[in-house]
Design a protein around this motif. Structure first.
Motif, mmCIF file in Angstrom:
data_model
loop_
_atom_site.group_PDB
_atom_site.id
_atom_site.type_symbol
_atom_site.label_atom_id
_atom_site.label_comp_id
_atom_site.label_asym_id
_atom_site.label_seq_id
_atom_site.Cartn_x
_atom_site.Cartn_y
_atom_site.Cartn_z
ATOM 1 N N ALA A 4 12.856 9.534 -5.965
ATOM 2 C CA ALA A 4 12.247 9.074 -4.480
ATOM 3 C C ALA A 4 11.510 10.281 -3.760
ATOM 4 O O ALA A 4 10.444 9.260 -3.432
ATOM 5 C CB ALA A 4 13.283 8.654 -3.441
ATOM 6 N N PHE A 5 11.509 10.825 -4.504
ATOM 7 C CA PHE A 5 10.281 11.748 -3.511
ATOM 8 C C PHE A 5 9.314 11.658 -3.633
ATOM 9 O O PHE A 5 8.194 11.858 -3.404
ATOM 10 C CB PHE A 5 11.067 13.097 -3.923
ATOM 11 N N PRO A 6 8.829 11.791 -5.434
ATOM 12 C CA PRO A 6 7.297 11.240 -5.477
ATOM 13 C C PRO A 6 7.075 10.515 -4.468
ATOM 14 O O PRO A 6 5.801 9.751 -4.121
ATOM 15 C CB PRO A 6 7.458 11.650 -7.094
ATOM 16 N N LEU A 7 7.691 8.997 -4.698
ATOM 17 C CA LEU A 7 7.383 8.162 -4.083
ATOM 18 C C LEU A 7 7.186 7.639 -2.564
ATOM 19 O O LEU A 7 6.679 7.361 -2.266
ATOM 20 C CB LEU A 7 8.756 6.625 -4.786
ATOM 21 N N GLY A 8 8.221 9.134 -2.564
ATOM 22 C CA GLY A 8 7.516 8.600 -0.816
ATOM 23 C C GLY A 8 6.740 9.208 -0.645
ATOM 24 O O GLY A 8 5.625 9.280 0.870
ATOM 25 N N ILE A 9 6.235 10.244 -1.051
ATOM 26 C CA ILE A 9 4.778 11.404 -1.172
ATOM 27 C C ILE A 9 3.969 10.572 -1.016
ATOM 28 O O ILE A 9 2.878 9.808 -0.613
ATOM 29 C CB ILE A 9 4.395 12.600 -2.080
ATOM 30 N N LEU A 10 2.888 9.404 -2.502
ATOM 31 C CA LEU A 10 2.872 7.992 -2.634
ATOM 32 C C LEU A 10 2.498 7.859 -1.455
ATOM 33 O O LEU A 10 1.484 7.055 -0.630
ATOM 34 C CB LEU A 10 2.991 7.207 -4.235
#
Length: 366
Positions: free
Chosen positions: A175-181
């Motif tokens: 979820a962390f990289p997806l949240g940044i995108l």
């Protein structure tokens, strides 16, 4: 008139005795006036009145080791309940003969986290690469089996703390990289990209997680082609990841909005592209600002893993509830819930303390 000028630095004098030590701290913070002193005394009496009976029940009169409830004879806490079911609480119904695989995964995870968190560990870059790309593969092969002669263990047998950690770690890492995108997309100047990100974030934030789990478990199979099945755990992981990514996107966006526009202009003036400026200039500052919010989301996700019970997955809390529902162990719910609370607290407190350490190490503004 004769003037004398001292050119040598005098040694520093120690503070007055009344301004240092535990007694001075208590006088300044707990008994600075009669109101604070009265409140302190009342709180101490109340805490002791509640704590002494609890300590007596939970530790002094407690029974710790045994094989059945007949071994609980002291009248205190029956930790025999936890002792007998400890393997169940940790690994669920994972086959006894294959327990070593789960323990091996746990050992690799601990060593990897230690290598990432402890300063001065050599080859840290390679440890990061292993943690992001190779550890998930190793963990899946060991836990699931079906490769290299390892017997296959269906996810229905995964449970307890093992399942809780699998859901939490996969949810956090994915979820962390997806949240940044999503956060970058919501601030994008491209209307279509921005609209897609806004709709995604608002839709997923507008429904409770329990609804997402129900949809992934009950509704999704209705839209799949006949004969096609997706593992229940995989469906839960995808739903939790998308749900958490929407919340993380707003946390990251708050950090991006806190960065002055001059930082972006400076990155452009250096000839950096959009992605280079984000990676090297903007995101490092923005993520440092929102560390408390990010960790708060991670802690919330770790505790929300208990909701997977509604779709038939038995995490730590669900396993404990199932154990004290056994007629042989009726009446020991308090011990089970206290054990669950202790385990959740250890992990959440550990994440909180480590985040504070990261904040202090990245504090370069003072």
């Amino acid at each position: 008139m004769v003037a004398y000028v001292n050119t040598e630095t005098l040694p520093s004098l120690p503070p007055p005795k009344g301004l240092q030590g535990p007694a001075a701290w208590m006088r300044q913070n707990l008994f600075s006036n009669w109101i604070n002193g009265t409140i302190t005394v009342v709180l101490v009496i109340g805490i002791l009145a509640a704590l002494i009976p609890f300590v007596n029940w939970a530790f002094i009169k407690a029974d710790w080791v045994g094989t059945s409830r007949d071994d609980c004879t002291s009248g205190g806490a029956c930790w025999v309940f936890v002792y007998v079911h400890f393997k169940l609480f940790m690994l669920g119904l994972y086959p006894e003969a294959e327990t070593w695989r789960a323990l091996l995964v746990g050992g690799i995870l601990v060593l990897t986290l230690a290598g990432l968190m402890i300063k001065g560990v050599p080859l840290k870059k390679y440890i990061q690469i292993f943690a992001l790309f190779f550890f998930p593969i190793v963990a899946y092969v060991l836990l699931s089996g079906g490769y290299f002669g390892l017997p296959h263990v269906e996810t229905n047998f995964w449970g307890g703390l093992l399942l809780t950690l699998v859901i939490a770690i996969v949810g956090i890492v994915a979820a962390f990289p997806l949240g940044i995108l999503l956060a970058l997309g919501r601030r994008s100047s491209m209307p279509i990209v921005k609209a897609i990100c806004v709709v995604f974030i608002e839709v997923w934030r507008g429904v409770p997680l329990i609804t997402v789990l129900f949809m992934s478990s009950v509704m999704l199979p209705l839209f799949l082609p006949e004969g096609m099945e997706i593992d229940k755990l995989l469906r839960a992981l995808v739903g939790i990841t998308l749900f958490q990514a929407a919340y993380l996107a707003e946390v990251v966006r708050s950090g991006l909005q806190a960065i002055p526009k001059g930082q972006t202009e400076a990155a452009n003036a250096l000839g950096l592209t959009y992605w280079q400026g984000m990676y090297k200039v903007i995101l490092p500052q923005a993520l440092k600002i929102v560390i408390p919010g990010i960790v708060n989301s991670f802690i919330a996700l770790f505790k929300d893993t208990s909701l997977v019970l509604i779709i038939g997955l038995f995490d730590l809390l669900a396993t404990i509830q199932g154990a004290f529902s056994n007629p042989k162990w009726l009446g020991y719910a308090i011990e089970g819930y206290l054990f669950a609370a202790l385990v959740y607290w250890i992990f959440c407190f550990g994440m909180s303390r480590y985040s504070q350490h990261v904040e202090r190490s990245l504090k370069t503004t003072h």
